[in-house]
Design a protein around this motif. Sequence first.
Motif: not given
Length: 545
Positions: A386-387, A392-394, A400-403, A414-415
């Motif tokens: 979420q940042r 910018f998702k290179k 894609d989760t808080a878990d 990666n994230t």
Amino acid sequence: MKKLTISSSKLILILTIYFSTVLNMSFWRYIYNNLDITNFRVACFAFSIFFLIAIPLFVLFNLTIIKKFAKPFIVFLLLLSSFTNFMMFKYGVYINSDMIQTVMETNVKEATDLITVSLVLWVFITGVIPSVLLIITKIQYKPLKIEFKKRCKYVIICLLFASVTGVLLYKEYISFGRNNHKIMKLINVCNYTSGTIKYIRKLQLAKREFVELDKNPQYVGYHKDNKQLYTVVIFIIGETARASSFSLNGYERKTNPLLEKQNIAYFKNVHSCGTLTAVSVPCMFSNMNRSDFDSIDANFTENFLDLAQKSGYQIIWKENDGGCKSVCNRVNYISMTDVNNPQYCHDGYCYDESLLDDLNDILANIKQNTLIVLHTQGSHGPTYYQRYPDKFKKFVPTCDTADIQNCSLNQIINTYDNTILYTDFIISSTIDMMKKFPQYEASVIYVSDHGESLGENNIYLHGMPYKIAPIDQIHVPMLVWMNENMKKWDYINYDCLKEIADKNAYSHDNIFHSLLGLLKIKTSVYDGNYDLFKECRMKALPSAL
């Protein structure tokens, strides 16, 4: 249906065993990973560790399980211990007074980031279900005198057993404790109880007068024809950026493609003051070094911003990370979530580009020396995804989760690296904006508050006690950009600055004094030994600091 019943003695025993085992899984994992059983004495010591946890809990429950008070108190402990057990086991955090302070100062959005399916299931199974069973069960007590005598007898027996065990295995306890002195911060209920007590004591001790560092700090920067140049510095505070993920620091991925093209001095070896924002941000603006820093003391003492404002600087603090931890209480403060520009803000969050939204207008209308602080959201976890905006998702695939503990290490990295790529854009954009105003004596400085663990050795996020924190939680990126006027009138040899940035070791301890020097503020609390610019200053300032 017959109502469930249990005697107070059996309940105390069951609770002691449950808290000592299920609700202390992180502690037992630590023991498993760090205790080598090499002989019979060590085996006896390993067996006795259970009683090290169980006996204090047994005593606690004997003292607190009384009519009317027992159920609400136990339910509270069950739910709280279940939550802290999850945080320690899944993320590898330790619970101490600094962590309690962080919890107290955490805003709603930061808190909700931690509420995941895994957390809900964990607390439901280990906290809610036992609580419900307790609520629907009748606790049977003996007459008061009999109950009291019985519990006193049990407590005395346990304390005698603990004393004998301690004497017999004294050397093993001392040796293991000396090498693993932070282990107590993994023991529920001891950790959050002692942490809370220490935090409350700090608050009570802090009820005192505000400390003024200097009554009359003075700006002493004038160029040779005595006409003042406006000094304009933008200080960017990074959030949770670790140096090892910066390509400027040697990381193999190009996470800093824009900054690599800027004429900056990148400091390769910088250590943070703490592993939490609540410690590091106040510390970097404080005259106290990490070794003697106390965040409560800092709340009642002037900091660098106070001195700069007294010397005539306009201070603007732009906030995008949930709060300045009391550092900016006495200066101009702008919250990005309050501004809530729909171009950058959604669901209570704002991308860090919101900090740049009106920055050009601010710079175009400077009428005095100015310090602008941009407090970024940076790489704040666990919701790294979420940042940054989608462009910018290179590095993919992402988590894609808080878990995050359910994602692969590659997905997490990666994230996280995408957040660093976005940070690169934010810093470089700030520098480019500052370049539009060559008439100022200008500089852009960036430093992160602390680093981050991304699952290495099953440790996530940050906040571990400093002495045992992984290097990724304390090794932070830092860089400086200066325009030609700043180099000229601060007498800085820029090649020298790049050289020492590459070779020397620094820390947040250097920031307070280095900013005083760079902004040319003469004050009695300035210590040139900590001014990292001093070594490359070709001559003294017009009026020595």
